[in-house]
Design an enzyme around this catalytic site. Structure first.
Site, PDB file in Angstrom:
ATOM      1  N   ASP A 123       0.763  -1.242   0.000  1.00 53.77           N
ATOM      2  CA  ASP A 123       0.000   0.000   0.000  1.00 53.77           C
ATOM      3  C   ASP A 123       0.799   1.303   0.000  1.00 53.77           C
ATOM      4  OD1 ASP A 123      -1.774  -2.045   0.372  1.00 53.77           O
ATOM      5  OD2 ASP A 123      -3.055  -0.938   1.733  1.00 53.77           O
ATOM      6  N   SER A 473      -9.552   1.149   3.646  1.00 58.72           N
ATOM      7  CA  SER A 473      -8.774   0.158   2.919  1.00 58.72           C
ATOM      8  C   SER A 473      -9.382  -0.009   1.537  1.00 58.72           C
ATOM      9  CB  SER A 473      -8.818  -1.172   3.672  1.00 58.72           C
ATOM     10  OG  SER A 473      -8.424  -2.238   2.844  1.00 58.72           O
TER      11      SER A 473
END
Length: 558
Positions: A123, A473
């Site tokens: 990420d 997320s």
């Protein structure tokens, strides 16, 4: 080819000490006339998306040697957002992006490398390295570690990490038993690689292709595929061509290229985090890019593919359907959807890269004349709750819902919200407000995967909206509106909402508002006591003082 930057540390009588040190690091006489290449790796044992990258570093270094360069590998840090979820660790996730950018800039600038191969995957590592690449502006190519295979349950159903998170909520609400939850846990993450849906990591690695800073295939070739190793070799060798032609990141990452990245994001319904990261990358590239422009892209770019977590279609399926190049080629059939003349690391234009790459499965990538929806999979909302904008992943909203209004139920933190959701304080129709979780307030703008997964797992996904100055997320879905700016800790409107206030979310009209009389609103603002930082020592304390709200990309400013 331009004069080698690395001559700064290896040419001339006064550089004898430097050469002596380089010899100690393994540099031979014949190497001093060759380009010095930084191999920026992010191998780390605890992150499944990075556990295999040590091998990639070796592959890349060998390819560089074969192509006439001298590779020097170094490593940067990484945080696994899934493992860091739901506790203090998540507050370090976004701030780690800045550490990564700073560390890469430091190593490259201190040692005068001529080019760089970046090997990220998950990420914050990918955008952190991208930010650094824009700063140092030397020829650079990105080689991600590749996506994880989708998991499969005993009955053959495809699952992912988000299935496990949602399984916790389903178990707590009595929808599944412990044995069923254990099966999700056992099979949700079956291999190395970035988690298998269109979550943040895979979104950013796909966007790297559209931006032009990675070769075609970067976003979708599986981590476990032999093709991924060949891709790494090819990318490393291509870097040497970029050095010869002096093509640098800022030649590639222009306003038009960022349009292309967001166009792909809209088409594939990528993570909302892509907005945060791409704005930060644009800032480092010296490109001014507004949230309003993102809505303009969404207006002209259709949503062509509904991927996990919004469906049971995974990155491996996208790859089999033709991958990013096929999706971009399909998009190019609509006039104005893409800028086909942007430069890429192939030393060709985006249009040349995608030409002839037709979609192989229109059940995965929809035809341009029959899209999933006419507008893109992300939207920026504005209104008196978000004067500087808020983000929703429209591609992740179930049942085609475009509007929700209802009474606010306010929580002062993610932990408080989780407790409220588990104790069934949240009911159908509610608008859940989670505040003081922005970049400054969190600090670190933690992801809200646990609350959204609890809501979905309890069957409230289409019936409840969640609004926060935190973020989500890429595995989150539902009516999840994040990145509310200005954040509550900076005195943004979210700080003044009270239980029972009537809140309106209108995706079609791009509105996020609260219905409170002006006199009452001003009274609340006058009574606000300000924000007391939650962390007073260490890196997070410094970060909290310097970081800006999400509408600027959550960058740090002095």
């Amino acid at each position: 080819m331009a004069e080698l930057r690395s001559n700064m540390i290896k040419q001339g009588i006064d550089r004898a000490p430097h050469r002596s040190l380089l010899r100690a690091a393994g540099v031979k006489d014949e190497d001093f006339g060759k380009p010095f290449i930084a191999v920026c790796n992010s191998y780390i044992d605890i992150v499944p998306g990075h556990v295999h990258l040590q091998e990639f570093g070796k592959i890349v270094k060998e390819a560089i040697r074969e192509a006439g360069g001298v590779p020097f590998e170094f490593n940067t840090i990484g945080v696994d957002d899934g493992i860091a979820m739901g506790h203090i660790g998540m507050r370090y996730s976004l701030p780690s992006r800045e550490i990564i950018a700073d560390s890469v800039e430091t190593v490259v600038s201190a040692h005068w490398f001529d080019g760089m191969v970046c090997i990220p995957n998950c990420d914050k590592i990918t955008p952190g390295m991208m930010m650094a690449a824009m700063r140092v502006n030397i020829p650079t190519v990105f080689v991600s570690g590749g996506p994880m295979e989708a998991g499969r349950t005993s009955d053959g159903r495809k699952i992912s990490l988000s299935s496990v998170f949602e399984g916790v909520g389903a178990y707590q609400s009595g929808k599944i038993n412990e044995e069923e939850l254990n099966e999700l846990e056992q099979f949700g993450c079956p291999t190395c690689g970035s988690c298998s849906g269109m979550f943040t990591a895979n979104s950013m690695n796909c966007l790297a292709e559209a931006l032009g800073i990675a070769l075609p295939g970067n976003g979708t070739i599986l981590a476990t595929s032999p093709e991924r190793r060949e891709f790494a070799k090819k990318s490393a060798k291509q870097l040497m061509e970029l050095i010869k032609k002096d093509i640098k990141p800022r030649d590639i990452v222009t306003e038009k290229a960022i349009d292309n990245a967001f166009a792909l994001d809209m088409a594939l319904g990528g993570s909302t985090n892509t907005v945060l990261h791409t704005l930060a990358i644009a800032n480092e590239a010296g490109v001014e890019y507004s949230l309003e422009r993102i809505n303009e892209v969404a207006e002209r770019v259709p949503h062509l593919s509904k991927l996990a977590p919004a469906s049971d279609v995974y990155i491996e399926d996208l790859h089999e359907a033709g991958g990013v190049t096929a999706a971009l080629n399909e998009l190019s059939k609509k006039e104005g959807a893409l800028h086909l003349d942007t430069m890429t690391v192939t030393a060709k234009t985006l249009g040349e890269n995608i030409a002839g790459h037709e979609v192989k499965d229109y059940n995965v990538i929809y035809p341009i004349d029959k899209p999933f929806t006419e507008k893109g999979g992300l939207a920026v909302l504005f209104g008196n709750l978000a004067p500087d904008g808020a983000i929703i992943k429209t591609g992740g909203v179930q049942d085609g819902i475009t509007r929700h209004e209802g009474p606010a139920i306010v929580f002062e933190s993610q932990e408080e919200a989780l407790e409220g959701i588990i104790n069934r304080k949240v009911e159908a129709g509610h608008v859940v407000i989670i505040r003081y979780e922005g970049p400054k307030g969190g600090p670190g703008m933690p992801e809200m995967l646990a609350p959204t997964s609890q809501i979905v797992g309890m069957g409230l996904g289409p019936k409840v909206a969640l609004i926060t100055d935190g973020r989500f997320s890429g595995a989150s879905r539902g009516l999840s509106i994040g990145h509310v700016s200005p954040e509550a800790a900076e005195g943004g409107p979210l700080a003044f909402v009270e239980n029972g206030d009537h809140v309106v979310v209108d995706i079609e009209q791009r509105i996020l508002s609260v219905d409170v009389p002006e006199e009452e609103w001003e009274k609340r603002k006058a009574n606000w006591k300000g924000f007391e930082p939650k962390v007073k020592t260490g890196y997070l304390a410094r970060y909290s003082k310097l970081v800006t709200s999400a509408n600027t990309g959550g960058i740090m400013k002095i």
